[in-house]
Design an enzyme around this catalytic site. Structure first.
Site, PDB file in Angstrom:
ATOM      1  N   ARG A   1      -9.879  17.051   1.130  1.00 52.13           N
ATOM      2  CA  ARG A   1      -9.138  18.392   1.073  1.00 52.13           C
ATOM      3  C   ARG A   1      -7.479  18.157   0.889  1.00 52.13           C
ATOM      4  NH1 ARG A   1     -11.469  22.997   1.103  1.00 52.13           N
ATOM      5  NH2 ARG A   1     -10.236  22.686  -0.763  1.00 52.13           N
TER       6      ARG A   1
ATOM      7  N   TYR B   1       0.817  -1.314  -0.171  1.00 52.09           N
ATOM      8  CA  TYR B   1      -0.061   0.164   0.023  1.00 52.09           C
ATOM      9  C   TYR B   1       0.930   1.189   0.098  1.00 52.09           C
ATOM     10  CZ  TYR B   1      -4.702   1.772   0.156  1.00 52.09           C
ATOM     11  OH  TYR B   1      -5.881   2.546  -0.154  1.00 52.09           O
TER      12      TYR B   1
ATOM     13  N   LYS C   1      -1.601   3.614  -4.796  1.00 50.62           N
ATOM     14  CA  LYS C   1      -2.452   4.710  -4.640  1.00 50.62           C
ATOM     15  C   LYS C   1      -2.115   5.951  -5.470  1.00 50.62           C
ATOM     16  CE  LYS C   1      -5.816   4.545  -2.347  1.00 50.62           C
ATOM     17  NZ  LYS C   1      -7.058   3.940  -2.557  1.00 50.62           N
TER      18      LYS C   1
ATOM     19  N   HIS D   1     -10.395  -4.714   1.983  1.00 46.79           N
ATOM     20  CA  HIS D   1     -10.311  -3.275   2.226  1.00 46.79           C
ATOM     21  C   HIS D   1      -9.721  -2.572   3.478  1.00 46.79           C
ATOM     22  CE1 HIS D   1     -11.884   1.132   2.153  1.00 46.79           C
ATOM     23  NE2 HIS D   1     -10.985   0.954   1.093  1.00 46.79           N
ATOM     24  N   SER D   2      -8.925  -1.390   3.426  1.00 47.46           N
ATOM     25  CA  SER D   2      -8.497  -0.917   4.437  1.00 47.46           C
ATOM     26  C   SER D   2      -9.263   0.788   4.307  1.00 47.46           C
ATOM     27  CB  SER D   2      -7.111  -0.609   4.301  1.00 47.46           C
ATOM     28  OG  SER D   2      -6.522   0.206   5.346  1.00 47.46           O
TER      29      SER D   2
ATOM     30  N   HIS E   1      -3.603   0.231   5.721  1.00 45.45           N
ATOM     31  CA  HIS E   1      -2.697   1.496   5.808  1.00 45.45           C
ATOM     32  C   HIS E   1      -1.871   1.122   7.096  1.00 45.45           C
ATOM     33  CE1 HIS E   1      -6.147   3.059   3.801  1.00 45.45           C
ATOM     34  NE2 HIS E   1      -5.651   4.310   3.382  1.00 45.45           N
TER      35      HIS E   1
ATOM     36  N   ASP F   1      -4.567   1.636  -7.953  1.00 51.00           N
ATOM     37  CA  ASP F   1      -5.942   2.024  -7.477  1.00 51.00           C
ATOM     38  C   ASP F   1      -5.863   3.695  -7.559  1.00 51.00           C
ATOM     39  OD1 ASP F   1      -8.248   2.692  -6.381  1.00 51.00           O
ATOM     40  OD2 ASP F   1      -7.818   2.011  -4.353  1.00 51.00           O
ATOM     41  N   PRO F   2      -6.440   4.256  -8.587  1.00 53.51           N
ATOM     42  CA  PRO F   2      -6.587   5.466  -8.512  1.00 53.51           C
ATOM     43  C   PRO F   2      -7.744   6.278  -8.092  1.00 53.51           C
ATOM     44  CG  PRO F   2      -7.368   4.935 -10.679  1.00 53.51           C
ATOM     45  CD  PRO F   2      -6.974   3.607  -9.758  1.00 53.51           C
TER      46      PRO F   2
ATOM     47  N   LYS G   1       0.629  -2.038  -3.806  1.00 54.39           N
ATOM     48  CA  LYS G   1      -0.531  -1.419  -4.138  1.00 54.39           C
ATOM     49  C   LYS G   1      -0.110   0.055  -4.362  1.00 54.39           C
ATOM     50  CE  LYS G   1      -4.998  -0.158  -2.750  1.00 54.39           C
ATOM     51  NZ  LYS G   1      -6.349  -0.387  -2.408  1.00 54.39           N
TER      52      LYS G   1
HETATM   53 MG    MG Z   1      -9.476   1.227  -3.246  1.00 50.68          MG
END
Ligand code: MG
Length: 396
Positions: A373, A121, A161, A289-290, A318, A189-190, A159
């Site tokens: 944000r 991740y 992000k 999923h996290s 995470h 994973d975008p 993975k």
């Molecule tokens: Mg995802």
């Protein structure tokens, strides 16, 4: 809970900390069960405490009745309590396990594995002056970060992000990761940042890599279904299949191959497990999923991973980005990229009250943040994909 460095994603950032609420359910015998949910502050505390009348006199093993009491689908139109229920159910499973001397995974049918593998991740991170960590943007910097994570934790699945920079930047980083770790598995994973057409172009560009799956490259069941006709990588989601209605629709549409199950997003550990068994029935893939967990939710993810026969992929967490934890003994450890399912009854973790008080005080000092944000771009909002790329390009 402070992170090593702020984590960037397509719609903003995690600003260097996770905000969580710890829930305790206390039985008439004095047994305490632990739960956890995302977000915090007085409103979260009030929402949890507001459910006390639903719990008084309720047997913590009567979990199906609890689900209907708190998450009745018609009442949910007025009261969105999905994640509150998840935390309370987690605590009830913990309390019931402690009473019976069995583990949470045993209440789901028992463990089929004792170690759950995790993915590395990797995020594009802002630099953190306090820890000296972060600041990765280029392919070389991301590969160096990945090498450090492999050295520390033993991950063999990576993975990324993505979706922070223009799509071709993610393609370059994916190719660099594939070259650096030729034996390892990859996933991109975008966070659904791209149009269907752009996502198809990116998918075709990384098709030859050793991909587990292509996660939420675009938004929506229909968008993902269209993409799937043009990209020869299994697709995955944690955004548009998060309840049983969507799961049924996904299977009817043959839209997305792998569903990432979340022990809070789905309304609880039991619901995530049940969804996993539906996926098993239809021979769709299941992954974990996290949503930014501390050790209590991580324990729930380990029990889900232990009990789910068709968990075919390394789970997301995470967790390795955290600087500490609120459970006794400190952070759980990765060995060869996997974490052992806790051996003790219930969830198998104990709350460290001194740590809880320490980080509750830290929260009172620094406050929360908005997931959507970016602290470095106060005037920027994630709106349409094209606008996101333009903004990302100027921020690069
Ligand atoms: Mg995802």
């Amino acid at each position: 809970m402070p992170l090593e460095a702020p984590l960037r994603h397509a719609t903003g950032a995690h600003w260097g900390r996770f905000i969580r609420t710890i829930v305790e359910v206390v039985t008439d015998e004095g047994i305490v069960g632990l739960g956890e949910l995302g977000g915090g502050g007085e409103s979260a505390e009030a929402a949890v405490r507001g459910l006390l009348p639903y719990l008084k006199g309720h047997d913590p093993l009567q979990l199906e009745q609890l689900r209907w009491k708190i998450m009745n689908p018609t009442a949910s139109l007025y009261n969105n309590r999905l994640q509150l229920h998840a935390a309370i159910e987690m605590a009830c499973l913990d309390a019931a396990g402690r009473k019976l001397g069995i583990r949470a995974c045993d209440l789901l049918g028992g463990a089929v594995r004792e170690r759950v593998p995790f993915a590395s991740y990797i995020f594009y991170r802002f630099a953190d002056a306090g820890t000296g960590r972060g600041g990765e943007t280029s392919p070389d910097q991301i590969v160096a970060h990945a090498r450090q994570l492999v050295a520390e934790h033993g991950f063999t699945t990576h993975k990324l992000k993505g979706g922070v920079f223009p799509p071709d930047h993610d393609v370059e980083v994916m190719r660099a990761l594939a070259a650096a770790f030729p034996d390892d598995r990859l996933r991109l994973d975008p966070n659904a940042a791209w149009s269907v057409e752009e996502a198809i172009r990116v998918g075709q560009a990384i098709e030859g890599l050793k991909n587990d799956y292509f996660e939420d490259p675009t938004w929506g069941l229909e968008g993902m279904r269209r993409l799937r006709q043009f990209v020869r990588i299994p697709t995955a989601t944690n955004t548009v299949v998060v309840n049983f209605e969507q799961l049924a629709a996904n299977i009817r549409l043959e839209a997305i191959d792998v569903v990432l199950l979340d022990t809070t997003f789905w309304g609880g550990l039991r619901q995530a497990h049940k969804a996993g068994l539906v996926l098993e029935t239809f021979q769709y893939g299941a992954s974990v999923h996290s949503s930014g967990e501390l050790g209590i939710q991580l324990a729930s993810m380990l029990h889900l991973g232990a009990a789910l026969p068709n968990l075919g992929f390394a789970a997301d967490a995470h967790y390795h980005h955290l600087t500490d934890d609120v459970i006794k003994g400190g952070k759980m450890r990765y060995v060869d990229g996997a974490i052992a399912v806790p051996a003790g009854p219930g969830l198998g973790v104990e709350l460290d009250r001194d740590k809880l008080m320490q980080y509750a005080e830290y929260y009172r000092e620094v406050g929360g943040y908005a997931y959507d944000r970016d602290p470095t771009r106060p005037d920027w909002y994630a709106v349409l994909p094209e606008q996101r790329w333009a903004a990302a390009r100027s921020a690069r």
